[in-house]
Design an enzyme around this catalytic site. Structure first.
Site, PDB file in Angstrom:
ATOM      1  N   ASP A 264       0.857  -1.176   0.000  1.00  0.00           N
ATOM      2  CA  ASP A 264       0.000   0.000   0.000  1.00  0.00           C
ATOM      3  C   ASP A 264       0.901   1.237   0.000  1.00  0.00           C
ATOM      4  OD1 ASP A 264      -3.007   0.907   0.744  1.00  0.00           O
ATOM      5  OD2 ASP A 264      -1.565   2.222   1.749  1.00  0.00           O
ATOM      6  N   ASN A 272      -3.271  12.971  -3.527  1.00  0.00           N
ATOM      7  CA  ASN A 272      -4.519  13.340  -4.212  1.00  0.00           C
ATOM      8  C   ASN A 272      -5.023  14.700  -3.737  1.00  0.00           C
ATOM      9  OD1 ASN A 272      -4.854  11.160  -5.951  1.00  0.00           O
ATOM     10  ND2 ASN A 272      -5.911   9.928  -4.406  1.00  0.00           N
ATOM     11  N   HIS A 277      -6.358  14.369  -8.283  1.00  0.00           N
ATOM     12  CA  HIS A 277      -6.479  12.941  -8.625  1.00  0.00           C
ATOM     13  C   HIS A 277      -5.750  12.583  -9.909  1.00  0.00           C
ATOM     14  CE1 HIS A 277      -9.234  11.661  -5.432  1.00  0.00           C
ATOM     15  NE2 HIS A 277      -9.769  12.878  -5.517  1.00  0.00           N
ATOM     16  N   ASP A 281      -3.261   9.439 -10.301  1.00  0.00           N
ATOM     17  CA  ASP A 281      -3.307   8.412 -11.352  1.00  0.00           C
ATOM     18  C   ASP A 281      -1.943   8.248 -12.007  1.00  0.00           C
ATOM     19  OD1 ASP A 281      -5.938   7.918 -10.847  1.00  0.00           O
ATOM     20  OD2 ASP A 281      -6.719   9.003 -12.599  1.00  0.00           O
ATOM     21  N   GLU A 307      -5.047   2.294  -3.710  1.00  0.00           N
ATOM     22  CA  GLU A 307      -3.585   2.303  -3.843  1.00  0.00           C
ATOM     23  C   GLU A 307      -2.991   1.041  -3.241  1.00  0.00           C
ATOM     24  OE1 GLU A 307      -4.496   4.550   0.019  1.00  0.00           O
ATOM     25  OE2 GLU A 307      -5.396   4.319  -1.957  1.00  0.00           O
TER      26      GLU A 307
END
Length: 394
Positions: A264, A272, A277, A281, A307
């Protein structure tokens, strides 16, 4: 030959003086007709009448089908002195019969191809099975279909090329779905009286095959979309769980080790929130590339959360999995991620678990997940080994 009538001369194209003293082998087309001729002579030399057919070649090279009846003639002493042969050209009749048979074959072939298409899930396997079916049913040779880069291939023709070599039409034809060319087919069609019908049947079969290949491609793409995360290209959660279950079944048969990594990204929400965002990405996409370049071909990777990722490591014990996790962790820490909002550094925490005997996929992932959160509590950017299955369940 010692005598022939004018009709025979007209049929074969040879003059009487050209036939005199020759044997019927002069007109022979196929080498295997020699065996048929031997059986014919064995029959008539035994005093019996023989009737059968030969494919013959006229003086001008054209082929015809000859129906032959030959009977021995005996002298007063009962000895065979000569033979009488009655011959007629049955090419037209045979051609019509063969055309009718091919048209029936066409219907049966299309039915068989549709059955193949219904159950096909792989284009190459579909083509291999279709090639065998088409080749045997139509009677063609050296038949192949390629789905490679069609742009580099010679432009196909829309009809058989002139006969070449040993009585065959070499053909090159596009495998076409609608107006889109998806491949190329090659074959040799016997240059006989029904070649045009074979060509038509082949064209119909290839059109059916093209539609089947397109359908398999669409089904494969739908399956890919249903099992793959669009951003990273990794398996989605459901598909990853299914693959892990398969690997566990293999583990139980072979008793080879099997481990998983649960990783993670640390503080990904902050990325973010700070950069947007789109930047997040970009980070996930680059992380996926890093993982792909770090794991082995046999390893299975899935994105199971925003994630959060799982890596399945077949034939890998706990220590081997720890080393793999460290390679990923150190690679992430050392990489500066490029985003539209600027350069970003990230770290990752990883939990590692090795499958225990009798353990299922859910419990294995649970232990890896607990190790992951132990790494988070211990300061992040760490690899933590899971507790044993017994300890985890107590």
């Amino acid at each position: 030959y010692i005598w022939v009538n004018p009709a025979y001369i007209e049929l074969t194209g040879y003059a009487l003086d050209e036939l005199f003293g020759e044997t019927p082998a002069l007109l022979r087309v196929r080498a295997d007709d020699a065996e048929l001729e031997e059986r014919m002579w064995a029959t008539v030399n035994a005093g019996q009448r023989w009737r059968g057919e030969f494919r013959q070649r006229r003086k001008d090279g054209s082929i015809y089908v000859e129906e032959k009846t030959i009977a021995p003639v005996t002298d007063d002493g009962g000895r065979i002195s000569n033979f009488i042969e009655i011959t007629q050209d049955v090419s037209q009749r045979r051609r019509l019969e063969e055309e009718q048979a091919l048209r029936l074959t066409e219907l049966e072939l299309l039915h068989e191809l549709s059955k193949l298409a219904e159950k096909a899930t792989d284009s190459q396997r579909l083509i291999a099975e279709a090639i065998a079916l088409i080749r045997n049913d139509i009677g063609i040779y050296d038949f192949s279909v390629d789905l490679d880069d069609v742009a580099t291939r010679a432009e196909p023709v829309d009809q058989p090329l002139p006969a070449a070599g040993a009585g065959f039409h070499p053909i090159l034809v596009a495998l076409q779905s609608g107006t889109r060319r998806i491949g190329t087919a090659r074959a040799r069609i016997p240059a006989d009286s029904v070649a045009p019908v074979r060509w038509k049947v082949l064209g119909t079969a290839l059109a059916q095959l093209a539609m089947a290949v397109e359908r398999v491609g669409l089904v494969s793409e739908l399956q890919r979309l249903a099992t793959t995360d669009s951003l990273t290209g990794f398996l989605n959660r459901r598909a990853l769980f299914a693959e892990l279950t398969v690997e566990i079944q293999r583990f139980r048969r072979s008793e080879a080790p099997l481990s998983v990594l649960m990783l993670d990204l640390d503080h990904f929400k902050a990325i973010n929130d700070t950069f947007g965002h789109a930047a997040g990405d970009f980070v996930l996409f680059q992380l996926a590339a890093l993982i792909k370049n770090t794991v082995r071909v046999v390893d299975v990777v899935g994105r199971v959360g925003g994630e959060e990722f799982v890596v399945v490591l077949p034939d890998t014990d706990l220590e081997g999995a720890r080393l793999a996790a460290e390679r990923i962790r150190s690679g992430v820490t050392a990489t500066v991620m490029e985003t539209p909002a600027g350069m970003v550094r990230i770290t990752t925490s990883i939990g590692v678990a090795e499958l225990a005997s009798g353990e299922d996929a859910s419990n294995l992932l649970l232990r890896a997940d607990r190790a992951l959160y132990a790494a988070k509590r211990d300061g992040r950017d760490k690899v933590v080994l899971a507790a044993s299955a017994d300890a985890a369940s107590s």
